[in-house]
Scaffold this motif. Sequence first.
Motif, PDB file in Angstrom:
ATOM      1  N   LEU A 164       0.860  -1.223   0.231  1.00  0.00           N
ATOM      2  CA  LEU A 164       0.096   0.205   0.071  1.00  0.00           C
ATOM      3  C   LEU A 164       0.810   1.259  -0.130  1.00  0.00           C
ATOM      4  N   THR A 165       1.916   1.256   0.580  1.00  0.00           N
ATOM      5  CA  THR A 165       2.769   2.457   0.919  1.00  0.00           C
ATOM      6  C   THR A 165       3.563   2.759  -0.668  1.00  0.00           C
ATOM      7  N   ASN A 166       4.069   1.373  -1.321  1.00  0.00           N
ATOM      8  CA  ASN A 166       4.646   1.634  -2.571  1.00  0.00           C
ATOM      9  C   ASN A 166       3.644   2.201  -3.358  1.00  0.00           C
ATOM     10  N   PHE A 167       2.626   1.827  -3.371  1.00  0.00           N
ATOM     11  CA  PHE A 167       1.494   2.304  -4.391  1.00  0.00           C
ATOM     12  C   PHE A 167       1.130   3.782  -4.001  1.00  0.00           C
ATOM     13  N   ARG A 168       0.861   4.237  -2.931  1.00  0.00           N
ATOM     14  CA  ARG A 168       0.645   5.622  -2.205  1.00  0.00           C
ATOM     15  C   ARG A 168       1.839   6.545  -2.802  1.00  0.00           C
ATOM     16  N   GLN A 169       3.051   5.980  -2.708  1.00  0.00           N
ATOM     17  CA  GLN A 169       4.054   6.846  -2.954  1.00  0.00           C
ATOM     18  C   GLN A 169       4.219   7.061  -4.430  1.00  0.00           C
ATOM     19  N   GLY A 170       3.952   6.066  -5.367  1.00  0.00           N
ATOM     20  CA  GLY A 170       4.040   6.085  -6.602  1.00  0.00           C
ATOM     21  C   GLY A 170       2.929   7.169  -7.051  1.00  0.00           C
ATOM     22  N   LEU A 171       1.903   7.120  -6.532  1.00  0.00           N
ATOM     23  CA  LEU A 171       0.698   8.066  -6.887  1.00  0.00           C
ATOM     24  C   LEU A 171       1.383   9.485  -6.564  1.00  0.00           C
ATOM     25  N   LEU A 172       1.924   9.686  -5.372  1.00  0.00           N
ATOM     26  CA  LEU A 172       2.338  11.101  -5.179  1.00  0.00           C
ATOM     27  C   LEU A 172       3.237  11.493  -6.118  1.00  0.00           C
ATOM     28  N   ARG A 173       4.385  10.479  -6.742  1.00  0.00           N
ATOM     29  CA  ARG A 173       5.231  11.102  -7.875  1.00  0.00           C
ATOM     30  C   ARG A 173       4.487  11.504  -8.893  1.00  0.00           C
ATOM     31  N   LEU A 174       3.316  10.886  -9.205  1.00  0.00           N
ATOM     32  CA  LEU A 174       2.486  11.435 -10.420  1.00  0.00           C
ATOM     33  C   LEU A 174       1.721  12.334 -10.104  1.00  0.00           C
ATOM     34  N   LYS A 175       1.417  12.915  -9.034  1.00  0.00           N
ATOM     35  CA  LYS A 175       0.427  13.995  -8.763  1.00  0.00           C
ATOM     36  C   LYS A 175       0.676  15.262  -9.423  1.00  0.00           C
ATOM     37  N   GLU A 176       1.787  15.880  -9.228  1.00  0.00           N
ATOM     38  CA  GLU A 176       2.125  17.001  -9.805  1.00  0.00           C
ATOM     39  C   GLU A 176       1.928  17.040 -11.234  1.00  0.00           C
ATOM     40  N   ASP A 177       2.209  16.131 -11.836  1.00  0.00           N
ATOM     41  CA  ASP A 177       1.879  15.850 -13.581  1.00  0.00           C
ATOM     42  C   ASP A 177       0.449  15.883 -13.718  1.00  0.00           C
ATOM     43  N   LEU A 178       0.050  14.902 -12.920  1.00  0.00           N
ATOM     44  CA  LEU A 178      -1.613  14.694 -13.269  1.00  0.00           C
ATOM     45  C   LEU A 178      -2.291  15.871 -13.160  1.00  0.00           C
ATOM     46  N   LEU A 179      -1.979  16.856 -12.035  1.00  0.00           N
ATOM     47  CA  LEU A 179      -2.869  17.950 -11.582  1.00  0.00           C
ATOM     48  C   LEU A 179      -2.156  19.166 -12.354  1.00  0.00           C
ATOM     49  N   ALA A 180      -1.411  19.054 -13.477  1.00  0.00           N
ATOM     50  CA  ALA A 180      -0.783  20.274 -13.971  1.00  0.00           C
ATOM     51  C   ALA A 180      -1.758  21.102 -14.677  1.00  0.00           C
ATOM     52  N   GLU A 181      -2.678  20.575 -15.097  1.00  0.00           N
ATOM     53  CA  GLU A 181      -3.844  21.536 -16.070  1.00  0.00           C
ATOM     54  C   GLU A 181      -5.097  21.804 -15.250  1.00  0.00           C
ATOM     55  N   GLU A 182      -5.442  21.111 -14.003  1.00  0.00           N
ATOM     56  CA  GLU A 182      -6.453  21.277 -13.227  1.00  0.00           C
ATOM     57  C   GLU A 182      -6.115  20.961 -11.835  1.00  0.00           C
ATOM     58  N   ASP A 183      -7.175  21.670 -11.007  1.00  0.00           N
ATOM     59  CA  ASP A 183      -6.964  21.745  -9.486  1.00  0.00           C
ATOM     60  C   ASP A 183      -7.347  20.325  -8.939  1.00  0.00           C
ATOM     61  N   ARG A 184      -8.164  19.620  -9.531  1.00  0.00           N
ATOM     62  CA  ARG A 184      -8.709  18.152  -9.262  1.00  0.00           C
ATOM     63  C   ARG A 184      -8.963  17.398 -10.359  1.00  0.00           C
ATOM     64  N   LEU A 185      -8.935  16.222 -10.281  1.00  0.00           N
ATOM     65  CA  LEU A 185      -9.244  15.297 -11.495  1.00  0.00           C
ATOM     66  C   LEU A 185     -10.945  15.050 -11.393  1.00  0.00           C
ATOM     67  N   VAL A 186     -11.379  15.200 -12.601  1.00  0.00           N
ATOM     68  CA  VAL A 186     -12.916  15.148 -12.479  1.00  0.00           C
ATOM     69  C   VAL A 186     -13.268  13.641 -12.940  1.00  0.00           C
ATOM     70  N   GLU A 187     -12.530  13.086 -13.954  1.00  0.00           N
ATOM     71  CA  GLU A 187     -12.726  11.790 -14.307  1.00  0.00           C
ATOM     72  C   GLU A 187     -11.639  11.099 -13.642  1.00  0.00           C
ATOM     73  N   PHE A 188     -11.862  10.016 -12.998  1.00  0.00           N
ATOM     74  CA  PHE A 188     -10.937   9.149 -12.289  1.00  0.00           C
ATOM     75  C   PHE A 188     -11.615   7.883 -11.738  1.00  0.00           C
ATOM     76  N   PRO A 189     -10.968   6.771 -11.532  1.00  0.00           N
ATOM     77  CA  PRO A 189     -11.564   5.777 -10.927  1.00  0.00           C
ATOM     78  C   PRO A 189     -12.173   5.836  -9.420  1.00  0.00           C
ATOM     79  N   ARG A 190     -13.284   5.568  -9.263  1.00  0.00           N
ATOM     80  CA  ARG A 190     -13.935   5.998  -8.189  1.00  0.00           C
ATOM     81  C   ARG A 190     -14.204   4.938  -7.260  1.00  0.00           C
ATOM     82  N   ILE A 191     -14.087   3.592  -7.890  1.00  0.00           N
ATOM     83  CA  ILE A 191     -14.224   2.444  -7.203  1.00  0.00           C
ATOM     84  C   ILE A 191     -13.114   1.566  -6.940  1.00  0.00           C
TER      85      ILE A 191
END
Length: 396
Positions: A164-191
């Motif tokens: 769980l920690t590795n996956f969470r840290q991987g998301l954190l590494r992607l976060k800045e680039d994923l949110l580069a064009e918007e404050d929050r993602l509207v379309e995203f896996p919700r379940i």
Amino acid sequence: MPKYPRIREQHIAVFGESGSGKTVLVSSFFGPTQEGSYSNDLWDLVADDTGQGNRLYQNYLGMRDRATAPMPTRFAATTYYFSVKLKGGDNSAGKKRPFDALRIAWHDYPGEWFEESPANEEEAGRRVNTFRSLLRSDVALFLVDGQKLLDYRGEEERYLKSLLTNFRQGLLRLKEDLLAEEDRLVEFPRIWVLALSKADLFPDWDIHSFRDLVIGKAAEHIEALRATLQDLVETPEALSVGEDFMLLSSARFELSSATPDPVQIDVTQRVGLDLILPVASLLPLERRVQWNERMEIPRKVLETLADGAETLAVALTAGKSIGVDRLLAKLPAVGPLASKAALPALIAAAKMGGSQLKQVNAQARENHDYLSATLTQFKLDLDQGVTDRLLVRSRK
């Protein structure tokens, strides 16, 4: 004139560490449907890419005939497209149905990308672009490797914390680039469904055994992952993490005592794979109604949350003459459920169950309404998965 075939597309994202069984899983999902002995009276499953389909079937045949597991695919990001092609397109019901095929896009994200840092900027960019490609998914399967749980028996929290920690840290590494064009993602896996892969290693377990172990050993790490995902998305309340659980087994593997290679693979002993299509297609519809009952969801989010759910719902409730119409009549005329975002048919479809659902399914089969019959069968399969203790789905 509508174009044929009319296609409805759903997306599912599959995450798991290297060796967690993702390639075996997709091979065993597809392979049995291609055997000459396979029979389905409602639909056929085909791979949209013939080459992909042949490779997956080859993997399956290797397991079935030679007890040979597929070679691992390191750093390979692959999207598989499967079409559930409905039968009966030439009859009157077929001509009226809103679509003729349900396409499933199965996004397989490399486990190594959550275990290792990118080697260079090019690879970092490829990871971001690959992750963006799966943002249309409503459902994500997050695999917990059964073999790793065995390896850490008595210390399962060490493995679960690492996973769980590795996956969470991987998301954190992607976060800045994923949110580069918007404050929050509207379309995203919700379940986010936590799924035990290689469940055949735990023959005495049911889904509650797995759920209780994961929550008992790693609840705080699930909460940390949930918080990270919530930071990424618009309307963070509309997110299920650690609420849905599945058991999955691609086959029963008998391993050699001398080597890690299998000596026998029984591909008929599969667990949970028949639930993947129902989970991908109908779980988002159910969850959308549940969330809309208890919270206000912005329209821009609702349009991406289980997008096309209304179409599915209308098809699912095609047999309303034997009871669904009475359910529609009982729905409130005011409040969240009366909004345009939650059509009456959608609500009725999500709440339909038990004997009523069986009646709708039986009538659809009798009328050769293959779409309604398929979707009601999917919903029956979800309910049966719960009864068989293979699935826990959130009621929140």
